[in-house]
Design a protein around this motif. Structure first.
Motif: not given
Length: 290
Positions: A37-55
Motif C-alpha cells: 500500500e501507499a504511505k498514509h496516516p494510520p487509521v483510528q478504529t471506531a472501537n474505543t472500549s476500555g478507553n483505549v485508542t486503537r490504530l
C-alpha cells in the motif's frame, strides 16, 4: 465522501494528540520494504472500549519520541504496543508507557509498526527502529549500547523476535543505518503472547536463542489466557543459561498496561524499574548528566 474524509482526519488527529511526544520519526525514507500500500496516516478504529485508542492500517511506520522529564540517564527504550498484530493499543500500551519511562529519565520511542496481519514486516520495522535510534543516539545524548525494547502482548512477541533474530538480514538495506546492529541490549516482555507456537505449546521455532540473546525481564499472570508464553520463554532462557528475570502473579489477566485498578498493572512497573536500574543503570553505569 468529503464528510467521510473529514471524520477519518479527526479520528487520526484525536489519536495523535494524545501523544505528548516531542517528535515523530518515519522509519523508511522511500519505499517501505514488504509493503504494497501507499504511505498514509494510520487509521483510528471506531472501537474505543476500555478507553483505549486503537490504530490500524499502518503503512508508514514511525517512532514517536518522548524525551526525559528531568535528569536524563542516557538510556533509550523502544515501546511496542500490543493488539494481536491486528491493531495497536497505542495509548494504553504505547504513549502511557513512554510517559512513565520518560519520568524515570529514559528517552522512550513508541513504535507504530505495521498492522494488520503483517508479522514479518513488523519485525522489519522494529529492527529498522533500533538501527535508527542507535545511529542517531547523539541527537538525544544516548549511549548506543544502552538501547532496549519493551513490548506488551503481541508487542512483546515482536520484542522477543527482535531479541532473538537480530543476526538475520530480514530486509534489503536502504541506507547506512542498516549497517548498524539491530540487537537490543535488553528486553522487557510484559504479558507476552505467541511465544509458545511450537509443537505441544513449546517455544515458537523462530525464536532462536544464543549466547548473544540480551537479558530479559518477563512478567505475566497465571490467569492470562496467553500465560503459557511467559513460562515457555523463561524456561527456554533458563535452559540455555541466559539471563532472565521472571515475575508471575496469580491474577491480572491480559492487556492491563500500567493503568490503576489491576493488581498486575500496579505491580510490574516497580519491579521493572528496579530491574532496569540494577542491570542497565547499575553502579558502574551512573546516571548521565543531560
Amino acid at each position: 465522501m468529503k464528510t467521510c474524509l473529514t471524520c477519518i482526519f479527526l479520528l487520526i488527529f484525536s489519536a495523535m494528540s494524545k501523544a505528548q511526544g516531542t517528535d515523530t520519526l518515519y522509519l523508511w525514507p522511500d519505499k517501505v520494504p514488504g509493503e504494497t500500500e501507499a504511505k498514509h496516516p494510520p487509521v483510528q478504529t471506531a472501537n474505543t472500549s476500555g478507553n483505549v485508542t486503537r490504530l490500524t492500517d499502518v503503512t508508514d511506520p514511525a517512532l514517536v519520541v518522548f524525551e526525559p522529564k528531568g535528569p536524563a540517564n542516557g538510556a533509550g527504550i523502544i515501546v511496542c504496543p500490543g493488539g494481536g498484530y491486528s491493531i495497536l493499543a497505542i495509548d494504553k500500551e504505547g504513549y502511557e508507557v513512554a510517559e512513565w519511562l520518560s519520568q524515570l529519565g529514559f528517552t522512550a520511542f513508541v513504535l507504530q509498526y505495521r498492522v494488520p496481519d503483517k508479522r514479518e514486516p513488523a519485525l522489519y520495522d522494529l529492527q529498522r527502529a533500533i538501527r535508527m535510534v542507535r545511529g542517531k543516539a547523539s541527537d538525544w545524548k544516548l549511549d548506543p549500547k544502552r538501547l532496549g525494547v519493551i513490548g506488551f502482548s503481541a508487542g512483546a512477541s515482536l520484542a522477543a523476535r527482535a531479541s532473538t533474530r537480530f543476526g538475520e538480514r530480514t530486509y534489503t538495506p536502504v541506507n547506512g543505518l542498516d549497517s548498524l546492529s539491530a540487537r537490543p541490549d535488553f528486553a522487557l516482555l510484559i504479558y507476552p503472547a505467541y511465544l509458545d507456537e511450537g509443537e505441544d505449546r513449546s517455544l515458537t521455532p523462530e525464536l532462536s536463542l544464543s549466547k548473544e540473546t540480551p537479558p530479559q525481564f518477563l512478567f505475566g499472570t497465571t490467569d492470562d489466557r496467553y500465560g503459557n508464553s511467559v513460562l515457555v520463554m523463561a524456561a527456554a532462557l533458563r535452559d540455555e543459561k541466559l539471563p532472565v528475570t521472571l515475575h508471575l502473579l496469580a491474577e491480572g489477566g491480559h492487556g492491563y498496561g500500567l493503568r490503576k485498578g489491576n493488581p498486575a498493572a500496579e505491580t510490574w512497573p516497580d519491579l521493572a524499574e528496579k530491574w532496569l536500574r540494577q542491570l542497565i543503570l547499575g553502579p558502574d553505569r551512573p546516571l548521565l548528566p543531560r
